[in-house]
Design a protein around this motif. Sequence first.
Motif, mmCIF file in Angstrom:
data_model
loop_
_atom_site.group_PDB
_atom_site.id
_atom_site.type_symbol
_atom_site.label_atom_id
_atom_site.label_comp_id
_atom_site.label_asym_id
_atom_site.label_seq_id
_atom_site.Cartn_x
_atom_site.Cartn_y
_atom_site.Cartn_z
ATOM 1 N N LYS A 1 1.838 6.600 -7.140
ATOM 2 C CA LYS A 1 1.159 7.938 -7.439
ATOM 3 C C LYS A 1 1.602 9.307 -7.405
ATOM 4 C CE LYS A 1 -3.369 5.519 -6.156
ATOM 5 N NZ LYS A 1 -4.451 5.530 -5.004
ATOM 6 N N LEU A 2 2.733 9.306 -6.461
ATOM 7 C CA LEU A 2 3.463 10.566 -6.483
ATOM 8 C C LEU A 2 4.670 10.604 -7.265
ATOM 9 C CD1 LEU A 2 3.336 10.732 -2.434
ATOM 10 C CD2 LEU A 2 2.106 12.329 -3.999
ATOM 11 N N TYR B 1 0.894 14.238 3.052
ATOM 12 C CA TYR B 1 -0.161 13.815 2.166
ATOM 13 C C TYR B 1 -0.471 12.334 2.222
ATOM 14 C CZ TYR B 1 -2.849 12.938 -2.174
ATOM 15 O OH TYR B 1 -3.638 12.802 -3.340
ATOM 16 N N MET B 2 0.772 11.448 2.118
ATOM 17 C CA MET B 2 0.126 10.011 2.366
ATOM 18 C C MET B 2 -0.220 9.597 3.603
ATOM 19 S SD MET B 2 4.125 8.598 0.554
ATOM 20 C CE MET B 2 3.506 6.853 0.861
ATOM 21 N N LYS C 1 -4.108 10.398 4.158
ATOM 22 C CA LYS C 1 -4.831 9.376 3.578
ATOM 23 C C LYS C 1 -5.195 8.113 4.003
ATOM 24 C CE LYS C 1 -4.798 8.937 -1.140
ATOM 25 N NZ LYS C 1 -4.433 8.718 -2.346
ATOM 26 N N TRP C 2 -4.405 7.901 5.156
ATOM 27 C CA TRP C 2 -4.630 6.506 5.938
ATOM 28 C C TRP C 2 -5.259 7.126 7.144
ATOM 29 C CZ3 TRP C 2 1.046 6.036 4.227
ATOM 30 C CH2 TRP C 2 0.936 5.254 2.845
ATOM 31 N N GLU D 1 0.866 -1.177 -0.142
ATOM 32 C CA GLU D 1 -0.149 0.005 0.194
ATOM 33 C C GLU D 1 0.834 1.303 -0.050
ATOM 34 O OE1 GLU D 1 -4.018 -1.062 2.293
ATOM 35 O OE2 GLU D 1 -2.150 -1.244 3.576
ATOM 36 N N ASN E 1 2.030 1.740 -3.325
ATOM 37 C CA ASN E 1 1.123 2.207 -4.201
ATOM 38 C C ASN E 1 0.934 3.762 -4.345
ATOM 39 O OD1 ASN E 1 -1.457 1.579 -6.049
ATOM 40 N ND2 ASN E 1 -2.421 2.240 -4.269
ATOM 41 N N GLU E 2 1.152 4.237 -3.017
ATOM 42 C CA GLU E 2 0.967 5.734 -2.851
ATOM 43 C C GLU E 2 2.032 6.401 -3.502
ATOM 44 O OE1 GLU E 2 -1.703 7.248 -2.220
ATOM 45 O OE2 GLU E 2 -2.669 5.474 -1.916
ATOM 46 N N GLN F 1 4.711 15.531 0.460
ATOM 47 C CA GLN F 1 4.412 14.483 -0.002
ATOM 48 C C GLN F 1 4.088 13.187 1.282
ATOM 49 O OE1 GLN F 1 7.571 13.395 -2.596
ATOM 50 N NE2 GLN F 1 6.203 13.905 -4.434
#
Length: 225
Positions: free
Chosen positions: A81-82, A97-98, A101-102, A74, A77-78, A94
């Motif tokens: 995306k970055l 931001y990551m 999301k959790w 996971e 995966n993030e 970043q």
Amino acid sequence: MAVFDVFNPLQNVTPRFIEEQLSEIIEWFDENSKPLLIIDNGEPINVITVEKIKDFLDLKKFHRRDFHYPSYAEIMNEVEKLKAGIIRMITKDQFIYMLDKWILMPDIKHELKLAFKVFDTEKRNFLETDDIKVIVTTHADVYSEAETRELLRDANVRGDGNVFYEDFVESLFNVAPELYQLEAQYLYQNPHEDPSVLPEPEETAPTPIATEGESNMPVKDQKES
């Protein structure tokens, strides 16, 4: 629609961390980052490696009730995306931001079921109609007699005089899905008191390996004769 900028991911995002948590994240990043990334021949930017993200998560700074601890897949995966899959380096924005999301927000349906469980002291998974009547006429925004009768008529979903509250909550949200839009708060202010969250597993110390001439078998105390 604004174009997502991988180097400025917080441009249109307000982090949901409380101020104290955000300060801890920034402090940890500043202590562990290094000026390794250069963009468009500019000044070096402080970054951390992907491996460092795992180190931060291993600190368990957030309770599992309100934060999802991601797997390595996971995380990657993030990272992809970055657009950091090749350089494997993450900037401060970043990183925030990551993590944001959790964050897990309270689920109103789940918290409502927990509220019923507080009154279900015998753990029967149902409450008697008299119990419901006392709850709604004495706690929070109290109901009138007419409102109480209407509620009990709808709550008795099995017709046996008992209110199986999990079924009742499900029926409420099926009839009125707009309830999902209500802002929810955690019932338990102290997450460690929340019975719906299992405690962190305790780490057990490894069994010592016996050296030559020793045994791992327990030795009983012997009384002197």
